[in-house]
Design an enzyme around this catalytic site. Structure first.
Site, PDB file in Angstrom:
ATOM      1  N   HIS A   1       0.832  -1.209   0.000  1.00 47.52           N
ATOM      2  CA  HIS A   1       0.000   0.000   0.000  1.00 47.52           C
ATOM      3  C   HIS A   1       0.864   1.256   0.000  1.00 47.52           C
ATOM      4  O   HIS A   1       0.542   2.237  -0.661  1.00 47.52           O
ATOM      5  CB  HIS A   1      -0.942  -0.010   1.215  1.00 47.52           C
ATOM      6  CG  HIS A   1      -2.053  -0.989   1.048  1.00 47.52           C
ATOM      7  ND1 HIS A   1      -3.364  -0.627   0.841  1.00 47.52           N
ATOM      8  CD2 HIS A   1      -2.041  -2.343   1.009  1.00 47.52           C
ATOM      9  CE1 HIS A   1      -4.112  -1.707   0.700  1.00 47.52           C
ATOM     10  NE2 HIS A   1      -3.327  -2.770   0.800  1.00 47.52           N
TER      11      HIS A   1
ATOM     12  N   ASP B   1      -5.674   6.143   1.588  1.00 45.17           N
ATOM     13  CA  ASP B   1      -5.851   4.747   1.185  1.00 45.17           C
ATOM     14  C   ASP B   1      -7.300   4.354   1.499  1.00 45.17           C
ATOM     15  O   ASP B   1      -7.776   4.588   2.621  1.00 45.17           O
ATOM     16  CB  ASP B   1      -4.868   3.903   2.024  1.00 45.17           C
ATOM     17  CG  ASP B   1      -4.737   2.484   1.523  1.00 45.17           C
ATOM     18  OD1 ASP B   1      -5.766   1.850   1.270  1.00 45.17           O
ATOM     19  OD2 ASP B   1      -3.595   2.015   1.397  1.00 45.17           O
TER      20      ASP B   1
ATOM     21  N   GLN C   1      12.466  -5.570  -6.193  1.00 46.47           N
ATOM     22  CA  GLN C   1      11.745  -6.375  -7.188  1.00 46.47           C
ATOM     23  C   GLN C   1      11.784  -5.768  -8.593  1.00 46.47           C
ATOM     24  O   GLN C   1      11.986  -6.479  -9.580  1.00 46.47           O
ATOM     25  CB  GLN C   1      10.304  -6.578  -6.725  1.00 46.47           C
ATOM     26  CG  GLN C   1       9.459  -7.366  -7.708  1.00 46.47           C
ATOM     27  CD  GLN C   1       8.260  -7.995  -7.048  1.00 46.47           C
ATOM     28  OE1 GLN C   1       8.402  -8.769  -6.097  1.00 46.47           O
ATOM     29  NE2 GLN C   1       7.088  -7.690  -7.534  1.00 46.47           N
TER      30      GLN C   1
ATOM     31  N   TRP D   1      -1.673  -7.135  -6.232  1.00 48.64           N
ATOM     32  CA  TRP D   1      -1.975  -6.240  -7.352  1.00 48.64           C
ATOM     33  C   TRP D   1      -0.748  -5.460  -7.815  1.00 48.64           C
ATOM     34  O   TRP D   1      -0.550  -5.231  -9.015  1.00 48.64           O
ATOM     35  CB  TRP D   1      -3.135  -5.305  -7.009  1.00 48.64           C
ATOM     36  CG  TRP D   1      -3.557  -4.441  -8.164  1.00 48.64           C
ATOM     37  CD1 TRP D   1      -3.627  -3.093  -8.189  1.00 48.64           C
ATOM     38  CD2 TRP D   1      -3.980  -4.887  -9.475  1.00 48.64           C
ATOM     39  NE1 TRP D   1      -4.046  -2.651  -9.415  1.00 48.64           N
ATOM     40  CE2 TRP D   1      -4.277  -3.732 -10.229  1.00 48.64           C
ATOM     41  CE3 TRP D   1      -4.119  -6.140 -10.085  1.00 48.64           C
ATOM     42  CZ2 TRP D   1      -4.707  -3.792 -11.554  1.00 48.64           C
ATOM     43  CZ3 TRP D   1      -4.550  -6.200 -11.415  1.00 48.64           C
ATOM     44  CH2 TRP D   1      -4.834  -5.036 -12.131  1.00 48.64           C
TER      45      TRP D   1
HETATM   46  N1  UDP Z   1       8.609  -6.272  -3.289  1.00 44.02           N
HETATM   47  C1  UDP Z   1       9.938  -5.899  -3.212  1.00 44.02           C
HETATM   48  N2  UDP Z   1      10.857  -6.843  -2.931  1.00 44.02           N
HETATM   49  C2  UDP Z   1      10.558  -8.146  -2.733  1.00 44.02           C
HETATM   50  C3  UDP Z   1       9.202  -8.533  -2.831  1.00 44.02           C
HETATM   51  C4  UDP Z   1       8.250  -7.566  -3.121  1.00 44.02           C
HETATM   52  O1  UDP Z   1      10.280  -4.730  -3.407  1.00 44.02           O
HETATM   53  O2  UDP Z   1      11.464  -8.925  -2.465  1.00 44.02           O
HETATM   54  C5  UDP Z   1       7.588  -5.227  -3.544  1.00 44.02           C
HETATM   55  C6  UDP Z   1       6.932  -5.396  -4.894  1.00 44.02           C
HETATM   56  O3  UDP Z   1       7.682  -4.720  -5.878  1.00 44.02           O
HETATM   57  C7  UDP Z   1       5.535  -4.809  -4.648  1.00 44.02           C
HETATM   58  C8  UDP Z   1       5.301  -4.985  -3.167  1.00 44.02           C
HETATM   59  O4  UDP Z   1       6.550  -5.323  -2.588  1.00 44.02           O
HETATM   60  O5  UDP Z   1       5.508  -3.433  -4.994  1.00 44.02           O
HETATM   61  C9  UDP Z   1       4.318  -6.089  -2.842  1.00 44.02           C
HETATM   62  O6  UDP Z   1       3.037  -5.683  -3.177  1.00 44.02           O
HETATM   63  P1  UDP Z   1       1.956  -6.695  -3.750  1.00 44.02           P
HETATM   64  O7  UDP Z   1       0.686  -5.951  -3.932  1.00 44.02           O
HETATM   65  O8  UDP Z   1       2.470  -7.382  -4.938  1.00 44.02           O
HETATM   66  O9  UDP Z   1       1.817  -7.815  -2.640  1.00 44.02           O
HETATM   67  P2  UDP Z   1       1.579  -7.799  -1.053  1.00 44.02           P
HETATM   68  O10 UDP Z   1       2.921  -7.728  -0.442  1.00 44.02           O
HETATM   69  O11 UDP Z   1       0.721  -6.603  -0.718  1.00 44.02           O
HETATM   70  O12 UDP Z   1       0.916  -9.102  -0.822  1.00 44.02           O
END
Ligand code: UDP
Length: 471
Positions: free
Chosen positions: A20, A110, A333, A351
């Site tokens: 978020h 949010d 990522q 998402w």
């Molecule tokens: N992310 C990251 N490094 C990692 C894993 C995830 O920077 O090793 C970031 C990814 O780029 C994304 C966020 O964490 O922007 C995860 O958001 P997402 O909505 O995909 O999943 P959530 O963590 O909310 O389940």
């Protein structure tokens, strides 16, 4: 007194989790790049993880200032505490700026935090709700809130058919709707997003017209959202914000240089990048199947396994795959997805991850676990940018299934088709944020209205109507 020259000042408030903070901080950066003063207001625990040039950062309290949600350990308790303490400290923040050169003119909150809109209205300023889920997911929950669909969604007589949305079968539905009793606090939160939305001056969603215009249009009378995404750092898309290569928020320490160095040793389009995001904890059984699938697929891989989950990796796995695989606790990522050595993205389909894979044109294998990930994974197939791995009767994706999916996205005709679609969507994501693109236009309209209103407010102090007059 606000003068005509005064810029508008927007306070942006994310729900304090990685998935978020990222899109809301990116939104703040975009606003700042368009001349708006933007301040991110986030919890004491998360504030130290934010580093974004041109965006101010201010603390608000969730009542758990030491370690946030981990300190509360209970969703209900946490959300109640955030509402109470967040409302109080957000109000204080607005007051703090009141007599400065830049009083706050709008709160972009949010959608998980509808109380922030009440605070904005009590303080006589504008309020805009920012949804971080796909338009389809927002559409479904909105219909439920308005009593147009009832829970639990059963679908005995065929798929769910709602305007603008492709038919959705039971496995494609958000888990909170399949099993409403499974996470009552989260379900209540998802529905509360719509509770006071008629008072919002703007509604935004992190998606874009070309991707989900129809899905949003199907519910636009109840949810007239402006589609302004994908909120992915500019360097990966339109490149119009200088040096915008990362979100500027990391709740964990990423292993940056090591990952890139490791990738540099691998051939082009050869490595599978595997991540289940920031919230999901896989069962030991599921970890074992993913591990087995990666090992037997023969593909080199980088797998993000959080420290807390290391213990669920099969015995000897790290040792036996150290030639082919790199296990990291957290990474950048986007940097990885953009690397030429990556050939596919095995994702839980949060998402943000879905939008990132799509925006960077990386073929995906969806292995969704809960919440809206199931619906997002369905759309990975609808958009033709990947495949969804099927679970067995126990809800586990077996290693054979994972290997089959990896083959589909990395080899042969299916790969060619997926790559073509992935490139098409990547171009579309670039265009929508570039000058004249649909998301860029929506943002410019917002900024223009903010400027006009900020100046009007200077002239007719406190004359802000309560309602969605600007939508
Ligand atoms: N992310 C990251 N490094 C990692 C894993 C995830 O920077 O090793 C970031 C990814 O780029 C994304 C966020 O964490 O922007 C995860 O958001 P997402 O909505 O995909 O999943 P959530 O963590 O909310 O389940």
């Amino acid at each position: 007194m606000v003068t005509k020259e005064c810029r508008s000042h927007v306070v942006v408030i994310p729900y304090p989790s990685q998935g978020h903070i990222n899109p809301l901080l990116q939104f703040a950066k975009r606003l700042a790049s368009k001349g708006v003063k933007a301040t991110l207001a986030t919890t004491h625990y998360t504030i130290k993880s934010i580093c974004a040039p041109n965006v101010g950062v201010e603390p608000i309290s969730d009542g758990f200032d030491e370690s946030g949600f981990a300190q509360a350990r209970n969703v209900d308790l946490y959300l109640k505490s955030f509402k109470e303490n967040g409302s109080r400290t957000l109000s204080q923040l607005i007051h703090k700026f009141q007599h400065s050169k830049s009083p706050v003119t709008c709160v972009v909150y949010d959608s998980f935090l509808p109380w922030a809109l009440d605070v904005a209205k009590q303080n006589g300023i504008y309020g805009a709700s920012f949804f971080t889920n796909s338009a389809t997911v927002c559409h479904i929950f909105c219909r439920i809130h308005h009593g147009l669909l009832s829970l639990p969604l059963k679908l005995e007589s065929g798929p769910l058919l709602i305007p603008g949305v492709p038919p959705l079968n039971f496995p494609d539905l958000p888990s909170f709707l399949r099993l409403p009793e499974s996470y009552p606090a989260y379900l209540a939160m998802k529905l509360s997003q719509y509770s006071n939305l008629d008072k919002a001056d703007w509604i935004f969603d992190n998606t874009f017209e070309e991707l989900e215009g129809e899905e949003a249009k199907g519910v636009s009378e109840l949810w007239p959202a402006k589609l302004i995404g994908p909120m992915v750092p500019s360097a990966y898309l339109d490149s119009r914000i200088e040096d915008d290569k990362g979100y500027g928020a990391s709740l964990w320490n990423p292993l940056g240089v090591e990952c890139i160095k490791w990738l540099e040793t691998k051939p082009r389009k050869s490595v599978a990048y595997v991540s289940f995001g920031s919230m999901v904890s896989l069962t030991a059984e599921q970890m074992g199947e993913i591990a087995g699938g990666l090992k037997d697929s023969g593909l080199p891989f980088i797998w993000v396994v959080k420290e807390s989950e290391r213990g669920t990796l099969p015995d000897g796995f790290v040792e036996s795959t150290k030639e082919k695989g790199l296990i990291v606790g957290w990474c950048n990522q986007l940097e990885l997805l953009a690397h030429p050595a990556i050939c596919c993205f095995v994702s839980h389909c949060g998402w943000n991850s879905t939008l990132e894979g799509l925006s960077l044109g990386v073929p995906m294998v969806g292995v969704p676990q809960w919440a809206d990930q199931l619906t997002d994974a369905k759309f990975v197939e609808v958009w033709g940018v990947g495949v969804r791995a099927k679970e067995d009767d126990k809800g586990v994706v077996r290693k054979e299934e994972l290997i089959m999916c990896l083959k589909k996205v990395t080899e042969g005709e299916k790969r060619a088709e997926i790559e073509k679609n992935a490139n098409k969507w990547r171009e579309s994501a670039k265009i929508t944020l570039s000058e004249g693109g649909s998301s860029d236009k929506r943002m410019n309209e917002f900024v223009k209205q903010l400027m006009i209103r900020a100046n009007e407010k200077g002239e007719e102090a406190n004359d802000i109507p309560n309602g969605r007059h600007l939508v």
